[in-house]
Design a protein around this motif. Structure first.
Motif, PDB file in Angstrom:
ATOM      1  N   ILE A 123      -8.712   3.315  -1.045  1.00  0.00           N
ATOM      2  CA  ILE A 123      -7.975   4.053  -2.065  1.00  0.00           C
ATOM      3  C   ILE A 123      -6.503   4.450  -0.971  1.00  0.00           C
ATOM      4  O   ILE A 123      -6.721   5.626  -0.298  1.00  0.00           O
ATOM      5  N   GLU A 124      -5.626   3.651  -1.228  1.00  0.00           N
ATOM      6  CA  GLU A 124      -4.316   3.651  -0.301  1.00  0.00           C
ATOM      7  C   GLU A 124      -3.614   5.093  -0.447  1.00  0.00           C
ATOM      8  O   GLU A 124      -3.013   5.394   0.682  1.00  0.00           O
ATOM      9  N   GLU A 125      -3.581   5.601  -1.525  1.00  0.00           N
ATOM     10  CA  GLU A 125      -2.786   6.791  -1.632  1.00  0.00           C
ATOM     11  C   GLU A 125      -3.679   7.994  -2.059  1.00  0.00           C
ATOM     12  O   GLU A 125      -4.764   7.875  -2.518  1.00  0.00           O
ATOM     13  N   ARG A 126      -3.133   9.286  -2.122  1.00  0.00           N
ATOM     14  CA  ARG A 126      -3.701  10.533  -2.460  1.00  0.00           C
ATOM     15  C   ARG A 126      -3.722  10.221  -4.007  1.00  0.00           C
ATOM     16  O   ARG A 126      -4.491  11.405  -4.485  1.00  0.00           O
ATOM     17  N   ARG A 127      -2.708   9.928  -4.708  1.00  0.00           N
ATOM     18  CA  ARG A 127      -2.892  10.126  -6.246  1.00  0.00           C
ATOM     19  C   ARG A 127      -3.702   9.109  -6.768  1.00  0.00           C
ATOM     20  O   ARG A 127      -3.062   7.866  -6.871  1.00  0.00           O
ATOM     21  N   CYS A 128      -4.702   9.578  -7.350  1.00  0.00           N
ATOM     22  CA  CYS A 128      -5.627   8.353  -8.116  1.00  0.00           C
ATOM     23  C   CYS A 128      -6.441   9.248  -9.300  1.00  0.00           C
ATOM     24  O   CYS A 128      -6.674  10.529  -8.932  1.00  0.00           O
ATOM     25  N   PHE A 180     -10.825  -4.338  -4.777  1.00  0.00           N
ATOM     26  CA  PHE A 180     -10.223  -5.378  -5.514  1.00  0.00           C
ATOM     27  C   PHE A 180      -9.006  -4.538  -6.212  1.00  0.00           C
ATOM     28  O   PHE A 180      -9.370  -3.905  -7.103  1.00  0.00           O
ATOM     29  N   ARG A 181      -7.621  -4.797  -6.056  1.00  0.00           N
ATOM     30  CA  ARG A 181      -6.551  -3.746  -6.597  1.00  0.00           C
ATOM     31  C   ARG A 181      -5.677  -4.748  -7.283  1.00  0.00           C
ATOM     32  O   ARG A 181      -5.335  -5.557  -6.839  1.00  0.00           O
ATOM     33  N   LEU A 182      -5.610  -4.384  -8.522  1.00  0.00           N
ATOM     34  CA  LEU A 182      -4.373  -4.962  -9.539  1.00  0.00           C
ATOM     35  C   LEU A 182      -3.437  -3.852  -9.869  1.00  0.00           C
ATOM     36  O   LEU A 182      -3.711  -2.952 -10.545  1.00  0.00           O
ATOM     37  N   ALA A 183      -2.256  -4.052  -9.508  1.00  0.00           N
ATOM     38  CA  ALA A 183      -1.251  -3.036  -9.807  1.00  0.00           C
ATOM     39  C   ALA A 183      -0.274  -3.733 -11.068  1.00  0.00           C
ATOM     40  O   ALA A 183      -0.044  -4.687 -10.994  1.00  0.00           O
ATOM     41  N   SER A 184       0.219  -2.884 -11.875  1.00  0.00           N
ATOM     42  CA  SER A 184       1.156  -3.243 -13.021  1.00  0.00           C
ATOM     43  C   SER A 184       2.274  -3.990 -12.116  1.00  0.00           C
ATOM     44  O   SER A 184       3.175  -3.384 -11.382  1.00  0.00           O
ATOM     45  N   GLY A 185       2.594  -5.025 -12.818  1.00  0.00           N
ATOM     46  CA  GLY A 185       3.597  -5.927 -12.453  1.00  0.00           C
ATOM     47  C   GLY A 185       3.356  -6.984 -11.258  1.00  0.00           C
ATOM     48  O   GLY A 185       4.018  -7.721 -10.952  1.00  0.00           O
ATOM     49  N   SER A 200       0.741  -1.233   0.169  1.00  0.00           N
ATOM     50  CA  SER A 200      -0.225   0.026   0.094  1.00  0.00           C
ATOM     51  C   SER A 200       0.871   1.163  -0.016  1.00  0.00           C
ATOM     52  O   SER A 200       0.563   2.244  -0.565  1.00  0.00           O
ATOM     53  N   ALA A 201       1.775   1.386   0.746  1.00  0.00           N
ATOM     54  CA  ALA A 201       2.865   2.424   0.839  1.00  0.00           C
ATOM     55  C   ALA A 201       3.599   2.900  -0.351  1.00  0.00           C
ATOM     56  O   ALA A 201       4.036   4.015  -0.619  1.00  0.00           O
ATOM     57  N   ARG A 202       3.687   1.966  -1.511  1.00  0.00           N
ATOM     58  CA  ARG A 202       4.303   2.147  -2.617  1.00  0.00           C
ATOM     59  C   ARG A 202       3.390   2.191  -3.677  1.00  0.00           C
ATOM     60  O   ARG A 202       3.659   2.300  -5.107  1.00  0.00           O
ATOM     61  N   VAL A 203       1.873   1.796  -3.683  1.00  0.00           N
ATOM     62  CA  VAL A 203       1.096   1.805  -4.735  1.00  0.00           C
ATOM     63  C   VAL A 203       0.860   2.785  -5.591  1.00  0.00           C
ATOM     64  O   VAL A 203       0.632   2.974  -6.818  1.00  0.00           O
ATOM     65  N   GLY A 204       0.999   4.114  -5.051  1.00  0.00           N
ATOM     66  CA  GLY A 204       1.237   5.622  -5.601  1.00  0.00           C
ATOM     67  C   GLY A 204       2.007   5.784  -6.854  1.00  0.00           C
ATOM     68  O   GLY A 204       1.919   6.540  -7.760  1.00  0.00           O
ATOM     69  N   ARG A 205       2.944   4.772  -6.760  1.00  0.00           N
ATOM     70  CA  ARG A 205       4.178   4.946  -7.650  1.00  0.00           C
ATOM     71  C   ARG A 205       3.818   3.978  -9.194  1.00  0.00           C
ATOM     72  O   ARG A 205       4.895   3.913  -9.728  1.00  0.00           O
ATOM     73  N   VAL A 206       2.916   3.102  -8.741  1.00  0.00           N
ATOM     74  CA  VAL A 206       2.784   2.354 -10.154  1.00  0.00           C
ATOM     75  C   VAL A 206       1.307   2.465 -10.777  1.00  0.00           C
ATOM     76  O   VAL A 206       0.543   2.791  -9.847  1.00  0.00           O
TER      77      VAL A 206
END
Length: 111
Positions: free
Chosen positions: A43-48, A26-31, A8-14
Motif C-alpha cells: 500500500i504505497e500511500e497512507r491514504r487508503c 495487483f493495483r489498478l488506478a483510475s485512468g 507510486s508517489a502519486r497514487v494517493g491522488r487517484v
C-alpha cells in the motif's frame, strides 16, 4: 506502446483498487491502461480505504515500491472491478513462471 501506470508517489491522488494474490499486489488506478504488480502486500500511500474484512496475507509494505511487472488492462475492466482484477491476478499467477512470494515465516501469505 507505452503503458500508463500511475507512479507510486502519486497514487494517493487517484482512485484505485488492489488485490493481493500469491504474495503479490495487483493495483489498478483510475485512468491507467495497465495493472501494476508489486511484491508483497503493498500500500504505497497512507491514504487508503479498505473494504474487506479479511486479514492481509502478510506484513504491509508502505511507501513507493518498484513494480515487478505490468499487465495490459482489458478495455472492459474498470478500476473498481475487484472481481475482474482478482481473475486477472489469478490468471497472471498461473501463467507466470515467478515463484509465489514467501512471507517472513517461510509460508505462502496467500494460502
Amino acid at each position: 506502446m507505452t503503458r500508463q501506470v500511475t507512479p507510486s508517489a502519486r497514487v494517493g491522488r487517484v482512485a484505485c483498487s488492489r488485490v493481493f494474490v500469491g504474495g503479490y499486489t495487483f493495483r489498478l488506478a483510475s485512468g491507467d491502461d495497465a495493472i501494476a504488480v508489486f511484491r508483497g502486500v503493498c500500500i504505497e500511500e497512507r491514504r487508503c480505504f479498505i473494504i474487506s474484512e479479511a486479514r492481509f496475507p502478510g506484513p504491509v509494505i508502505e511507501g513507493p515500491q518498484p513494480m515487478v511487472a505490468t499487465i495490459p488492462k482489458p478495455l472492459t475492466l474498470q478500476w473498481a472491478d475487484q472481481q475482474g482484477l482478482t481473475l486477472i491476478a489469478q490468471s497472471w499467477m498461473k501463467s507466470s513462471s515467478r515463484p509465489q512470494v514467501q512471507n517472513a515465516r517461510g509460508t505462502n501469505p496467500a494460502a
